[in-house]
Motif scaffolding. Structure first.
Motif, PDB file in Angstrom:
ATOM      1  N   PRO A 160      -7.387  -3.436  72.436  1.00 15.56           N
ATOM      2  CA  PRO A 160      -7.602  -3.026  71.196  1.00 15.56           C
ATOM      3  C   PRO A 160      -7.057  -1.779  70.463  1.00 15.56           C
ATOM      4  CG  PRO A 160      -9.543  -2.775  72.968  1.00 15.56           C
ATOM      5  CD  PRO A 160      -8.342  -3.301  73.506  1.00 15.56           C
ATOM      6  N   MET A 161      -6.677  -0.756  71.430  1.00 16.34           N
ATOM      7  CA  MET A 161      -6.160   0.398  71.158  1.00 16.34           C
ATOM      8  C   MET A 161      -4.957   0.061  70.383  1.00 16.34           C
ATOM      9  SD  MET A 161      -4.537   3.507  73.538  1.00 16.34           S
ATOM     10  CE  MET A 161      -3.757   4.800  72.892  1.00 16.34           C
ATOM     11  N   TYR A 162      -4.072  -0.698  70.577  1.00 13.15           N
ATOM     12  CA  TYR A 162      -2.621  -1.047  70.191  1.00 13.15           C
ATOM     13  C   TYR A 162      -3.133  -1.881  68.865  1.00 13.15           C
ATOM     14  CZ  TYR A 162       0.708   1.003  73.414  1.00 13.15           C
ATOM     15  OH  TYR A 162       1.658   1.808  74.123  1.00 13.15           O
ATOM     16  N   ALA A 163      -3.969  -2.917  69.026  1.00  7.27           N
ATOM     17  CA  ALA A 163      -4.361  -3.756  67.872  1.00  7.27           C
ATOM     18  C   ALA A 163      -4.522  -2.786  66.552  1.00  7.27           C
ATOM     19  CB  ALA A 163      -5.577  -4.601  68.299  1.00  7.27           C
ATOM     20  N   GLU A 164      -5.223  -1.678  67.010  1.00  7.56           N
ATOM     21  CA  GLU A 164      -5.743  -0.567  66.059  1.00  7.56           C
ATOM     22  C   GLU A 164      -4.585   0.200  65.253  1.00  7.56           C
ATOM     23  OE1 GLU A 164      -8.441   1.674  63.244  1.00  7.56           O
ATOM     24  OE2 GLU A 164      -8.351  -0.300  64.481  1.00  7.56           O
ATOM     25  N   LEU A 165      -3.803   0.676  66.327  1.00  8.55           N
ATOM     26  CA  LEU A 165      -2.631   1.649  65.937  1.00  8.55           C
ATOM     27  C   LEU A 165      -1.746   0.761  65.235  1.00  8.55           C
ATOM     28  CD1 LEU A 165      -1.949   3.570  69.164  1.00  8.55           C
ATOM     29  CD2 LEU A 165      -2.793   4.296  66.996  1.00  8.55           C
ATOM     30  N   LEU A 166      -1.468  -0.671  65.328  1.00  8.33           N
ATOM     31  CA  LEU A 166      -0.595  -1.314  64.618  1.00  8.33           C
ATOM     32  C   LEU A 166      -1.272  -1.824  63.380  1.00  8.33           C
ATOM     33  CD1 LEU A 166       1.005  -3.562  67.468  1.00  8.33           C
ATOM     34  CD2 LEU A 166       2.261  -1.788  66.221  1.00  8.33           C
ATOM     35  N   ALA A 167      -2.349  -2.233  63.206  1.00 10.00           N
ATOM     36  CA  ALA A 167      -2.940  -2.523  61.781  1.00 10.00           C
ATOM     37  C   ALA A 167      -2.809  -1.224  61.077  1.00 10.00           C
ATOM     38  CB  ALA A 167      -4.403  -2.892  62.083  1.00 10.00           C
ATOM     39  N   ARG A 168      -3.238   0.114  61.400  1.00 10.54           N
ATOM     40  CA  ARG A 168      -2.953   1.229  60.805  1.00 10.54           C
ATOM     41  C   ARG A 168      -1.444   1.407  60.550  1.00 10.54           C
ATOM     42  NH1 ARG A 168      -7.016   5.276  60.586  1.00 10.54           N
ATOM     43  NH2 ARG A 168      -9.034   4.499  61.284  1.00 10.54           N
ATOM     44  N   ALA A 169      -0.426   1.141  61.231  1.00  7.58           N
ATOM     45  CA  ALA A 169       0.731   1.386  61.180  1.00  7.58           C
ATOM     46  C   ALA A 169       1.265   0.518  59.953  1.00  7.58           C
ATOM     47  CB  ALA A 169       1.604   1.165  62.313  1.00  7.58           C
ATOM     48  N   ALA A 172     -10.413  10.622  75.349  1.00  7.25           N
ATOM     49  CA  ALA A 172     -10.952  10.483  74.100  1.00  7.25           C
ATOM     50  C   ALA A 172     -10.988   9.282  73.515  1.00  7.25           C
ATOM     51  CB  ALA A 172     -10.224  11.326  72.829  1.00  7.25           C
ATOM     52  N   ASP A 173     -11.551   8.512  72.562  1.00  8.77           N
ATOM     53  CA  ASP A 173     -11.764   7.340  72.024  1.00  8.77           C
ATOM     54  C   ASP A 173     -10.438   6.785  71.664  1.00  8.77           C
ATOM     55  OD1 ASP A 173     -12.294   4.867  70.803  1.00  8.77           O
ATOM     56  OD2 ASP A 173     -13.528   5.439  69.164  1.00  8.77           O
ATOM     57  N   PRO A 174      -9.716   5.882  72.501  1.00 10.09           N
ATOM     58  CA  PRO A 174      -8.579   5.339  72.011  1.00 10.09           C
ATOM     59  C   PRO A 174      -8.189   4.743  70.621  1.00 10.09           C
ATOM     60  CG  PRO A 174      -9.201   4.313  74.371  1.00 10.09           C
ATOM     61  CD  PRO A 174     -10.521   5.180  73.536  1.00 10.09           C
ATOM     62  N   LEU A 175      -9.306   4.364  70.020  1.00 13.44           N
ATOM     63  CA  LEU A 175      -9.376   3.682  68.737  1.00 13.44           C
ATOM     64  C   LEU A 175      -9.531   4.798  67.751  1.00 13.44           C
ATOM     65  CD1 LEU A 175     -11.965   0.640  68.946  1.00 13.44           C
ATOM     66  CD2 LEU A 175      -9.564   0.672  69.324  1.00 13.44           C
ATOM     67  N   ALA A 176      -9.574   5.999  68.351  1.00 11.41           N
ATOM     68  CA  ALA A 176      -9.504   7.251  67.115  1.00 11.41           C
ATOM     69  C   ALA A 176      -7.954   7.740  67.179  1.00 11.41           C
ATOM     70  CB  ALA A 176     -10.693   7.999  67.247  1.00 11.41           C
ATOM     71  N   ALA A 177      -7.172   7.105  67.790  1.00 12.04           N
ATOM     72  CA  ALA A 177      -5.659   7.852  68.122  1.00 12.04           C
ATOM     73  C   ALA A 177      -4.895   7.819  67.065  1.00 12.04           C
ATOM     74  CB  ALA A 177      -4.905   7.066  69.172  1.00 12.04           C
ATOM     75  N   TRP A 178      -4.902   7.192  65.676  1.00 10.16           N
ATOM     76  CA  TRP A 178      -4.203   6.946  64.733  1.00 10.16           C
ATOM     77  C   TRP A 178      -3.714   8.242  64.107  1.00 10.16           C
ATOM     78  CZ3 TRP A 178      -0.238   4.561  62.880  1.00 10.16           C
ATOM     79  CH2 TRP A 178       0.141   5.074  61.533  1.00 10.16           C
ATOM     80  N   PRO A 179      -4.388   9.350  63.936  1.00  8.62           N
ATOM     81  CA  PRO A 179      -3.920  10.584  63.280  1.00  8.62           C
ATOM     82  C   PRO A 179      -2.938  11.041  64.203  1.00  8.62           C
ATOM     83  CG  PRO A 179      -6.344  10.426  62.688  1.00  8.62           C
ATOM     84  CD  PRO A 179      -5.815   9.359  64.026  1.00  8.62           C
ATOM     85  N   ALA A 180      -3.163  11.168  65.251  1.00  7.87           N
ATOM     86  CA  ALA A 180      -2.326  11.738  66.465  1.00  7.87           C
ATOM     87  C   ALA A 180      -0.870  10.943  66.451  1.00  7.87           C
ATOM     88  CB  ALA A 180      -2.736  12.098  67.650  1.00  7.87           C
ATOM     89  N   PHE A 181      -1.108   9.812  66.481  1.00  7.70           N
ATOM     90  CA  PHE A 181      -0.104   8.828  66.688  1.00  7.70           C
ATOM     91  C   PHE A 181       0.841   9.020  65.454  1.00  7.70           C
ATOM     92  CE2 PHE A 181       2.233   4.633  66.274  1.00  7.70           C
ATOM     93  CZ  PHE A 181       2.376   4.392  67.592  1.00  7.70           C
ATOM     94  N   ARG A 182       0.409   9.006  64.448  1.00  5.36           N
ATOM     95  CA  ARG A 182       1.211   9.084  63.219  1.00  5.36           C
ATOM     96  C   ARG A 182       1.852  10.530  63.151  1.00  5.36           C
ATOM     97  NH1 ARG A 182       0.857  10.954  57.652  1.00  5.36           N
ATOM     98  NH2 ARG A 182       1.654   9.442  56.224  1.00  5.36           N
TER      99      ARG A 182
END
Length: 352
Positions: free
Chosen positions: A33-42, A95-105
């Motif tokens: 679910p972590m990578y699914a969320e990151l890629l959807a945001r990406a 921390a919640d992997p599903l909340a990783a997007w801001p730091a990933f970006r």
């Protein structure tokens, strides 16, 4: 060919958004679910002209999304992105992997050139779960020939699956293999071949960029292509590195076609060429060379010097929903048999 865990590059048919969303769906279906969320945001970020668009602009290659994810993961593992590491279990994050997007970006924005450069490197998954179908196929070969195995792997990465006979496989009918740090639960479903001893006389592989399983850089690179929220895969990899430290195997720097050039049967052994979910990375011409080399060796095989081709790959016509099949050709004869199927990471393997 299409790799069922990875989708094709953006320069072929689809745009960046479609590429990322396709891979997001695959990751969701296969338990990340972590990578699914990151890629959807990406995908949304690429549409908006954000850092994702800068990273992926004008790039076209197979598994483009996973190349990006793997490069970022490697930056995290090297300790250069502490805010993102807080979300990555592989780096000690809680921390919640599903909340990783801001730091990933933010990592994409800060390391744009490095991530773009990383897209040139093909993922080196070296997935240990694929030992389940591979060992099963090897048992079928050993049962049919009764000979020691000369094991040759193309796309071997760090050669972890060249040691697959040192892993413990569990199934509904019992277990196979020695006591081992690597334990594959629910490895087989259905009726496997007869459990005969496997005698591996030679362990030799090739890769365009072979990795040293004993070196910190090699270990980090292997871990970087494991999806960080998949704890079982991470544990299997780390256990396989323990096995690699005590079981020798050789991986040389070579393309698959060059590696198999001059392939010939060896009296007193069965020569087995195997590979798993890697054919999509070969250009059509090199894939054809591989087939020619194997078939030429097969034509020269005899009962005292047989040749086998064991492949765990998606069907040639499959897109990302194709389920990999374990196929075997054994010479003399060379008839193609489909032994079973498994999800892309190999577990569980279902015998036909």
């Amino acid at each position: 060919m299409r790799e069922v865990t990875e989708v094709r590059g953006v320069g072929e048919v689809r745009g960046v958004r479609e590429e990322l969303l396709d891979q997001a769906r695959v990751c969701a279906a296969q338990g990340s679910p972590m990578y699914a969320e990151l890629l959807a945001r990406a995908a949304d970020d690429a549409d908006a002209g954000g850092p994702v668009a800068d990273v992926l602009a004008d790039r076209a290659s197979s598994a483009l999304a996973l190349r990006m994810l793997g490069t970022v993961h490697r930056i995290v593992l090297e300790g250069r992105a502490p805010a993102l590491a807080a979300h990555y279990p592989t780096a000690g994050g809680t921390a919640d992997p599903l909340a990783a997007w801001p730091a990933f970006r933010d990592v994409l924005a800060r390391h744009t050139a490095e991530v773009r450069a990383g897209l040139a490197d093909a993922p080196q998954t070296n997935e240990v779960g694929r030992a389940a179908p591979l060992v099963g196929g090897l048992l079928a070969v050993a049962a049919a020939t009764g000979l020691p195995v000369r094991l040759l792997e193309i796309g071997a990465s760090a050669g972890l699956n060249l040691r697959a006979d040192h892993y413990r496989l569990l199934s509904e009918t019992g277990g196979y293999g020695p006591d081992s740090p690597v334990v594959l639960p629910d490895a087989w479903r259905g009726t496997p071949p007869k459990a005969v001893p496997l005698r591996i006389a030679e362990r030799l592989g090739c890769d365009l960029v072979p990795l040293d399983a004993a070196a910190p850089e090699g270990r980090r690179r292997l871990l970087s292509y494991v999806w960080p929220d998949q704890s079982a895969r991470v544990a299997r990899l780390r256990a396989a590195l323990e096995v690699a430290a005590r079981v020798p195997a050789t991986v040389v720097r070579a393309g698959a076609g060059d590696f198999l050039d001059g392939l010939a049967p060896e009296p007193g052994a069965v020569t087995v060429v195997w590979h798993s979910v890697m054919m999509q990375y070969l250009p059509d011409e090199e894939a054809a060379r591989v087939r020619r080399h194997v078939e030429a060796a097969g034509a020269a095989a005899s009962s005292g010097a047989p040749v086998a081709h064991l492949a765990f790959e998606p069907p040639e016509a499959a897109h990302i929903t194709g389920t990999p099949l374990l196929t075997l050709r054994l010479w003399p004869g060379g008839e193609r048999r489909v032994l079973g199927e498994a999800p892309p990471h190999g577990l569980p393997f279902t015998w036909y």
